[in-house]
Motif scaffolding. Sequence first.
Motif, PDB file in Angstrom:
ATOM      1  N   ASP A  19       0.824  -1.209   0.000  1.00 58.12           N
ATOM      2  CA  ASP A  19       0.000   0.000   0.000  1.00 58.12           C
ATOM      3  C   ASP A  19       0.858   1.258   0.000  1.00 58.12           C
ATOM      4  O   ASP A  19       0.466   2.297   0.539  1.00 58.12           O
ATOM      5  CB  ASP A  19      -0.948   0.004   1.210  1.00 58.12           C
ATOM      6  N   HIS A  20       2.042   1.139  -0.602  1.00 55.41           N
ATOM      7  CA  HIS A  20       2.960   2.279  -0.773  1.00 55.41           C
ATOM      8  C   HIS A  20       3.290   2.971   0.547  1.00 55.41           C
ATOM      9  O   HIS A  20       3.359   4.211   0.617  1.00 55.41           O
ATOM     10  CB  HIS A  20       2.395   3.274  -1.785  1.00 55.41           C
ATOM     11  N   VAL A  21       3.547   2.174   1.589  1.00 48.66           N
ATOM     12  CA  VAL A  21       4.039   2.792   2.826  1.00 48.66           C
ATOM     13  C   VAL A  21       5.460   3.296   2.577  1.00 48.66           C
ATOM     14  O   VAL A  21       6.194   2.742   1.745  1.00 48.66           O
ATOM     15  CB  VAL A  21       4.024   1.795   4.002  1.00 48.66           C
ATOM     16  N   PRO A  22       5.878   4.338   3.255  1.00 46.38           N
ATOM     17  CA  PRO A  22       7.251   4.821   3.073  1.00 46.38           C
ATOM     18  C   PRO A  22       8.278   3.747   3.437  1.00 46.38           C
ATOM     19  O   PRO A  22       8.080   2.967   4.375  1.00 46.38           O
ATOM     20  CB  PRO A  22       7.329   6.011   4.041  1.00 46.38           C
ATOM     21  N   GLY A  23       9.358   3.706   2.677  1.00 46.10           N
ATOM     22  CA  GLY A  23      10.388   2.700   2.883  1.00 46.10           C
ATOM     23  C   GLY A  23      11.671   3.282   3.455  1.00 46.10           C
ATOM     24  O   GLY A  23      11.797   4.501   3.626  1.00 46.10           O
ATOM     25  N   ARG A  24      12.606   2.380   3.739  1.00 45.32           N
ATOM     26  CA  ARG A  24      13.934   2.771   4.220  1.00 45.32           C
ATOM     27  C   ARG A  24      14.987   2.219   3.279  1.00 45.32           C
ATOM     28  O   ARG A  24      15.013   1.023   2.981  1.00 45.32           O
ATOM     29  CB  ARG A  24      14.188   2.226   5.630  1.00 45.32           C
ATOM     30  N   ARG A  25      15.831   3.093   2.805  1.00 46.22           N
ATOM     31  CA  ARG A  25      16.940   2.683   1.944  1.00 46.22           C
ATOM     32  C   ARG A  25      18.048   2.097   2.806  1.00 46.22           C
ATOM     33  O   ARG A  25      18.591   2.781   3.666  1.00 46.22           O
ATOM     34  CB  ARG A  25      17.444   3.904   1.160  1.00 46.22           C
ATOM     35  N   LEU A  26      18.386   0.843   2.568  1.00 48.92           N
ATOM     36  CA  LEU A  26      19.479   0.223   3.314  1.00 48.92           C
ATOM     37  C   LEU A  26      20.808   0.356   2.589  1.00 48.92           C
ATOM     38  O   LEU A  26      21.855   0.354   3.233  1.00 48.92           O
ATOM     39  CB  LEU A  26      19.183  -1.261   3.559  1.00 48.92           C
ATOM     40  N   ALA A  27      20.781   0.439   1.273  1.00 45.15           N
ATOM     41  CA  ALA A  27      22.033   0.558   0.514  1.00 45.15           C
ATOM     42  C   ALA A  27      21.726   0.965  -0.912  1.00 45.15           C
ATOM     43  O   ALA A  27      20.681   0.612  -1.468  1.00 45.15           O
ATOM     44  CB  ALA A  27      22.803  -0.765   0.506  1.00 45.15           C
ATOM     45  N   TYR A  28      22.655   1.727  -1.466  1.00 46.15           N
ATOM     46  CA  TYR A  28      22.719   1.912  -2.913  1.00 46.15           C
ATOM     47  C   TYR A  28      24.181   1.970  -3.312  1.00 46.15           C
ATOM     48  O   TYR A  28      24.934   2.804  -2.786  1.00 46.15           O
ATOM     49  CB  TYR A  28      22.020   3.170  -3.410  1.00 46.15           C
ATOM     50  N   VAL A  70      19.024  -1.913  -1.951  1.00 48.83           N
ATOM     51  CA  VAL A  70      18.167  -2.665  -1.029  1.00 48.83           C
ATOM     52  C   VAL A  70      17.332  -1.659  -0.248  1.00 48.83           C
ATOM     53  O   VAL A  70      17.853  -0.651   0.223  1.00 48.83           O
ATOM     54  CB  VAL A  70      18.975  -3.524  -0.031  1.00 48.83           C
ATOM     55  N   ALA A  71      16.037  -1.949  -0.127  1.00 47.03           N
ATOM     56  CA  ALA A  71      15.151  -1.112   0.677  1.00 47.03           C
ATOM     57  C   ALA A  71      14.133  -2.000   1.377  1.00 47.03           C
ATOM     58  O   ALA A  71      13.816  -3.096   0.907  1.00 47.03           O
ATOM     59  CB  ALA A  71      14.440  -0.075  -0.181  1.00 47.03           C
ATOM     60  N   VAL A  72      13.627  -1.505   2.514  1.00 49.02           N
ATOM     61  CA  VAL A  72      12.634  -2.239   3.306  1.00 49.02           C
ATOM     62  C   VAL A  72      11.419  -1.348   3.515  1.00 49.02           C
ATOM     63  O   VAL A  72      11.550  -0.159   3.824  1.00 49.02           O
ATOM     64  CB  VAL A  72      13.220  -2.662   4.670  1.00 49.02           C
ATOM     65  N   LEU A  73      10.225  -1.927   3.356  1.00 49.78           N
ATOM     66  CA  LEU A  73       8.974  -1.252   3.608  1.00 49.78           C
ATOM     67  C   LEU A  73       8.276  -1.964   4.766  1.00 49.78           C
ATOM     68  O   LEU A  73       7.930  -3.147   4.654  1.00 49.78           O
ATOM     69  CB  LEU A  73       8.066  -1.265   2.367  1.00 49.78           C
ATOM     70  N   ASP A  74       8.107  -1.248   5.863  1.00 45.78           N
ATOM     71  CA  ASP A  74       7.522  -1.832   7.070  1.00 45.78           C
ATOM     72  C   ASP A  74       6.192  -1.138   7.358  1.00 45.78           C
ATOM     73  O   ASP A  74       6.158   0.052   7.680  1.00 45.78           O
ATOM     74  CB  ASP A  74       8.484  -1.657   8.253  1.00 45.78           C
ATOM     75  N   PRO A  75       5.077  -1.876   7.267  1.00 43.45           N
ATOM     76  CA  PRO A  75       3.770  -1.251   7.497  1.00 43.45           C
ATOM     77  C   PRO A  75       3.434  -1.042   8.968  1.00 43.45           C
ATOM     78  O   PRO A  75       2.442  -0.392   9.286  1.00 43.45           O
ATOM     79  CB  PRO A  75       2.786  -2.238   6.867  1.00 43.45           C
ATOM     80  N   ALA A  76       4.254  -1.594   9.874  1.00 44.37           N
ATOM     81  CA  ALA A  76       3.968  -1.457  11.298  1.00 44.37           C
ATOM     82  C   ALA A  76       4.179  -0.002  11.718  1.00 44.37           C
ATOM     83  O   ALA A  76       5.169   0.627  11.334  1.00 44.37           O
ATOM     84  CB  ALA A  76       4.867  -2.373  12.110  1.00 44.37           C
ATOM     85  N   PRO A  77       3.272   0.550  12.524  1.00 40.97           N
ATOM     86  CA  PRO A  77       3.481   1.935  12.999  1.00 40.97           C
ATOM     87  C   PRO A  77       4.718   2.001  13.873  1.00 40.97           C
ATOM     88  O   PRO A  77       5.039   1.053  14.600  1.00 40.97           O
ATOM     89  CB  PRO A  77       2.209   2.219  13.799  1.00 40.97           C
ATOM     90  N   PRO A  78       5.450   3.106  13.825  1.00 40.68           N
ATOM     91  CA  PRO A  78       6.646   3.248  14.660  1.00 40.68           C
ATOM     92  C   PRO A  78       6.286   3.202  16.128  1.00 40.68           C
ATOM     93  O   PRO A  78       5.268   3.745  16.553  1.00 40.68           O
ATOM     94  CB  PRO A  78       7.216   4.613  14.252  1.00 40.68           C
ATOM     95  N   SER A  79       7.135   2.523  16.890  1.00 40.29           N
ATOM     96  CA  SER A  79       6.858   2.376  18.332  1.00 40.29           C
ATOM     97  C   SER A  79       7.282   3.637  19.092  1.00 40.29           C
ATOM     98  O   SER A  79       8.115   4.395  18.654  1.00 40.29           O
ATOM     99  CB  SER A  79       7.605   1.165  18.871  1.00 40.29           C
TER     100      SER A  79
END
Length: 314
Positions: A284-293, A305-314
């Motif tokens: 659902d196009h949640v914002p992602g985190r770039r791990l490397a380019y 490499v990037a990760v998209l985590d739909p869990a709300p930040p704690s």
Amino acid sequence: MTEIVLGVGASHSTLMNTHWEETLHKERAERFRDALKEARDELAAARPDTVILVGSNHFRGFWLDLVPAFTLGVGECVASGESGTPKGPQPVDVPLARHIAGALVESGRFDPAYSARLQIDHGQSHAIQYLLDGLDVEIVPLVVNVFAPPLPTLERCEELGRAIREAVLTFPGDRRVAVIGSGGLSHRLPWPDWRDPHGDDEEFMVGAWLNGRDNWQDYDARRREIIRAAEAALNPGFDDEFLSLVEKGETHRVTRFTTEELEKTAGNGAQEVRTWLLMAALLDHVPGRRLAYEPMPEWLTGMAVAVLDPAPPS
């Protein structure tokens, strides 16, 4: 309840396996490899039961005798094992895969091809090797045609990702589902448009793609020579812009490119960003985190490499 718990986008290159010692930019290569490990650890922490594995085909699982735009693996899945990637049967979440196929058809929006005996190549098995290492998960393989024009449009890929998301969330089981998009970013492969080859090498390539179903290994040595002789054609500017869209949750904006514009800007290999786009739509196009380019000219590819985590930040 079935839920989608994580998304990962990652480039692939079999040269990691076959030519690591010949890699010139070792620090870049190690940073990319470390990012794959970090993404793998995040996948492990998300505890998925199933991974929807979106990848391309490099004419070792499909050939020009039949090239669907989208193919779901709904039964057996076998990895071809080229260039040191995993080989042999892969575990498939058959109930979920068949539910997705049926739901897409019933929706009237998509009629994907499906295979009860699918062969995949490093377009997906590279991710199995590095991102699913040691994880006890099943997969739902989805192969996207990105190399044999006419290609599905970027917009159509984004729409399919959203449709699969809806299908997954209506699955009447209890699944934790992760999604991997394997491919890209900018790169140019020495591959012809199969409809108009020029010269011996291009004629050879098209012949391999057309005739290799029963003996694809026989073509691999020369294919490898042609690829190794190619000059890199990276576009780090495009790659950074694309990754910025991923980070902002706006990956869908890449649909502004036509197929021809994307190739002109970032190379024919950049057509693989369709796999990232599908993955992002499933999240659902949640914002992602770039791990490397890392731009890796010796691997011909902008590696990310990037990760998209739909869990709300704690």
